[in-house]
Write a protein that holds these residues in place. Structure first.
Motif, PDB file in Angstrom:
ATOM      1  N   UNK A 151      44.754  48.808  39.779  1.00  8.11           N
ATOM      2  CA  UNK A 151      45.099  48.211  38.582  1.00  8.11           C
ATOM      3  C   UNK A 151      45.449  46.806  38.527  1.00  8.11           C
ATOM      4  N   UNK A 152      46.256  46.383  39.572  1.00 10.69           N
ATOM      5  CA  UNK A 152      46.952  45.202  39.514  1.00 10.69           C
ATOM      6  C   UNK A 152      45.639  44.080  39.814  1.00 10.69           C
ATOM      7  N   UNK A 153      44.599  44.573  40.749  1.00  8.41           N
ATOM      8  CA  UNK A 153      43.608  43.592  40.775  1.00  8.41           C
ATOM      9  C   UNK A 153      42.768  43.693  39.759  1.00  8.41           C
ATOM     10  N   UNK A 154      42.422  44.761  39.010  1.00  6.94           N
ATOM     11  CA  UNK A 154      41.617  44.571  37.906  1.00  6.94           C
ATOM     12  C   UNK A 154      42.228  43.906  36.839  1.00  6.94           C
ATOM     13  N   UNK A 155      43.589  43.818  36.467  1.00  5.75           N
ATOM     14  CA  UNK A 155      44.153  43.290  35.546  1.00  5.75           C
ATOM     15  C   UNK A 155      44.369  41.612  35.894  1.00  5.75           C
ATOM     16  N   UNK A 156      43.959  41.339  37.012  1.00  2.00           N
ATOM     17  CA  UNK A 156      44.241  39.819  37.593  1.00  2.00           C
ATOM     18  C   UNK A 156      43.299  39.050  37.170  1.00  2.00           C
ATOM     19  N   UNK A 157      43.304  37.664  37.531  1.00  2.00           N
ATOM     20  CA  UNK A 157      41.938  36.902  37.070  1.00  2.00           C
ATOM     21  C   UNK A 157      41.016  37.041  38.177  1.00  2.00           C
ATOM     22  N   UNK A 158      39.596  36.728  37.510  1.00  2.00           N
ATOM     23  CA  UNK A 158      38.523  37.167  38.198  1.00  2.00           C
ATOM     24  C   UNK A 158      38.182  35.988  39.051  1.00  2.00           C
ATOM     25  N   UNK A 159      38.814  34.672  38.889  1.00  2.00           N
ATOM     26  CA  UNK A 159      38.693  33.584  39.841  1.00  2.00           C
ATOM     27  C   UNK A 159      39.872  32.868  39.856  1.00  2.00           C
TER      28      UNK A 159
END
Length: 401
Positions: free
Chosen positions: A7-15
Motif C-alpha cells: 500500500x505504501x508503494x502504491x500510494x507513493x510517487x511513480x517517479x
C-alpha cells in the motif's frame, strides 16, 4: 511483500522527483481544461463529419454498398471507445501531469489505459486510411481502367493493412505476461519488442502515408476540364489533408520526445491530444466533399414560400429561383461542352460534382439516353441540365381608375 508495504508503494510517487521538487499527489498541477476542450472538439468534428457523410450517402444518394462508408462506421465505433479512454486518462492522472505527482497505483491504471488506447487508435486510423483510398478509386478511376490512381491506391491499401497488423502484433507480444505492459510490480519479460522505437516507427509511417494519400489524386484533379478556379477549389477541399499531415508531423515530434523522457505521463498528453486532432481531420478529409450536397438537398425555395406572407415576397422568391436556375443550367451546360473532348475526365468529373437538382423526364429520353442517365445518377453526378426562360405577370385586386 506485506500488504502495508504494498500500500505504501502504491500510494507513493511513480517517479523520483527532481531535486527541489515536492510531489503533489493530492491535487497536482495540470492542463485538464485545455485537454478536455481539444478532445471534445475533435470528437464533435468527427461526429458531425461522419453523420453528414452517412446521411448524404445513405439517405440522399441511396448508396449502401460502398465499402468505405461501412469502414468509417466501423472506425467511428472504435473512436467512441477510444475517446472514452481518453476522458478516463484526463480524470486519472490528468493532462500534462508530471509523473512524480502521480501515485504508482494511478500510474499502473494509466499505463493500462494507454495500452488499450494504442490498440483502439489503430482500429480508428486504419479504416479511415482505407476508406480514403477506396474513395480515391471510386472517384478518380473510371470503370474498367487501370490508371496511376488505381495502382497507387491499391499498393497503399496493402502496405497500410500489412503495417498496422504488424504493429498490433508487436504491441501484444512485447511483454510476457501481457499484464507486464502496465503492471510494473510483476516480474515480466518485455525484451521481445522495444515499444519506444515501435511507437516512433508508427508515427513516422503515419506521416509518410498521409502525405502519399494526399498526393495520389492531385495529378488527376489538375487534368480535369474545369477552370483553374474550380480546380483550386477542389484541391482545397482535399487539402484539408495538409492539416492531417501537419498533425502527423507534430505527433512524430511528440513521440520522439516521449521516448527520450522518463516523465511518461507528462509527455504522453501531447501525443494523446495530437492523435485526437489527427483522427478528426481524417474524418473531415473524407466527409467534407459531401457537405455541398447536404446543403444542396435543402429546398430553399420551399422554405421561402412557407415564410412568405405577401405576393411581393413570393415574386421576389420566384425571380431568384428563375435567376439561379438559368445560371446553373448555363454553367453546367458550358462545363458539359468542355468535357466532351475527354470521356475519362467526364466520368471522373461527374462523380466529383454533387447531384444537380434539375427536374427532367427520363421517360421521354431514348433507350440509350435513359441508360446513360441511370449510370450518371448511380454515380451521384449530373443527370441532365435544362435551360428555360420564365415570364412573370400578376394582376392587382382592383383595376386602376
Amino acid at each position: 511483500m506485506s500488504q502495508p508495504d504494498l500500500s505504501a508503494i502504491l500510494n507513493g510517487p511513480a517517479l523520483e522527483p527532481p531535486e527541489g521538487k515536492i510531489p503533489q499527489l493530492g491535487n497536482p498541477p495540470n492542463d485538464n481544461v485545455l485537454a478536455f476542450v481539444i478532445v471534445s472538439i475533435a470528437f464533435s468534428l468527427s461526429t458531425i463529419a461522419i453523420l453528414c457523410r452517412i446521411y448524404v450517402r445513405f439517405f440522399i444518394l441511396r448508396h449502401f454498398t460502398f465499402a468505405g462508408d461501412w469502414l468509417l462506421i466501423f472506425a467511428y465505433a472504435f473512436l467512441i471507445v477510444d475517446f472514452y479512454i481518453s476522458y478516463q486518462i484526463l480524470r486519472v492522472p490528468g493532462a500534462f501531469v508530471h509523473q512524480w505527482d502521480v501515485s504508482l497505483g494511478h500510474f499502473i491504471e494509466f499505463l493500462k489505459n494507454v495500452f488499450i488506447s494504442s490498440q483502439l487508435y489503430i482500429g480508428v486510423i486504419l479504416p479511415i486510411k482505407l476508406a480514403i483510398l477506396l474513395e480515391w478509386i471510386r472517384i478518380f478511376v473510371p470503370s474498367g481502367s487501370r490508371n496511376l490512381v488505381f495502382w497507387a491506391s491499391h499498393i497503399m491499401i496493402f502496405v497500410v493493412i500489412g503495417f498496422y497488423i504488424a504493429l498490433i502484433v508487436a504491441f501484444n507480444v512485447a511483454c510476457t505476461p501481457i499484464e507486464a505492459n502496465w503492471n510494473v510490480l510483476i516480474n515480466g519479460d518485455c525484451t521481445r519488442v522495444d515499444t519506444k522505437y515501435t511507437n516512433i516507427s508508427a508515427s513516422a509511417f503515419n506521416l509518410i502515408s498521409d502525405v502519399l494519400i494526399l498526393l495520389i489524386p492531385q495529378r488527376v484533379i489538375w487534368k480535369l476540364n474545369m477552370s483553374t478556379q474550380k480546380k483550386i477549389g477542389v484541391s482545397l477541399v482535399f487539402a484539408v489533408g495538409l492539416f492531417a499531415c501537419a498533425a502527423s508531423l507534430i505527433r512524430l515530434v511528440e513521440t520522439v520526445r516521449h521516448a527520450e523522457s522518463p516523465d511518461f505521463t507528462y509527455t504522453f498528453s501531447g501525443i494523446m491530444l495530437v492523435s485526437a486532432s489527427e483522427i478528426a481531420l481524417g474524418f473531415l478529409v473524407i466527409s467534407l466533399p459531401y457537405i455541398p450536397t447536404l446543403f444542396g438537398s435543402i429546398d430553399i425555395s420551399t422554405l421561402r414560400s412557407k415564410l412568405s406572407f405577401s405576393n411581393g415576397s413570393r415574386l421576389i422568391s420566384s425571380r431568384k429561383q428563375v435567376s439561379e436556375s438559368a445560371w446553373s443550367g448555363s454553367r453546367y451546360s458550358k462545363m458539359d461542352q468542355k468535357r466532351k473532348s475527354d470521356p475519362e475526365m467526364d466520368s471522373i468529373q461527374l462523380r466529383m460534382l454533387p447531384p444537380a437538382y434539375v427536374q427532367t423526364s427520363i421517360a421521354e429520353a431514348t433507350a440509350g439516353d435513359a441508360g446513360d442517365l441511370v449510370d450518371r445518377a448511380e454515380q451521384g453526378g449530373i443527370m441532365r441540365t435544362t435551360r428555360f426562360h420564365a415570364v412573370e405577370s400578376y394582376e392587382t385586386d382592383s383595376p386602376l381608375k
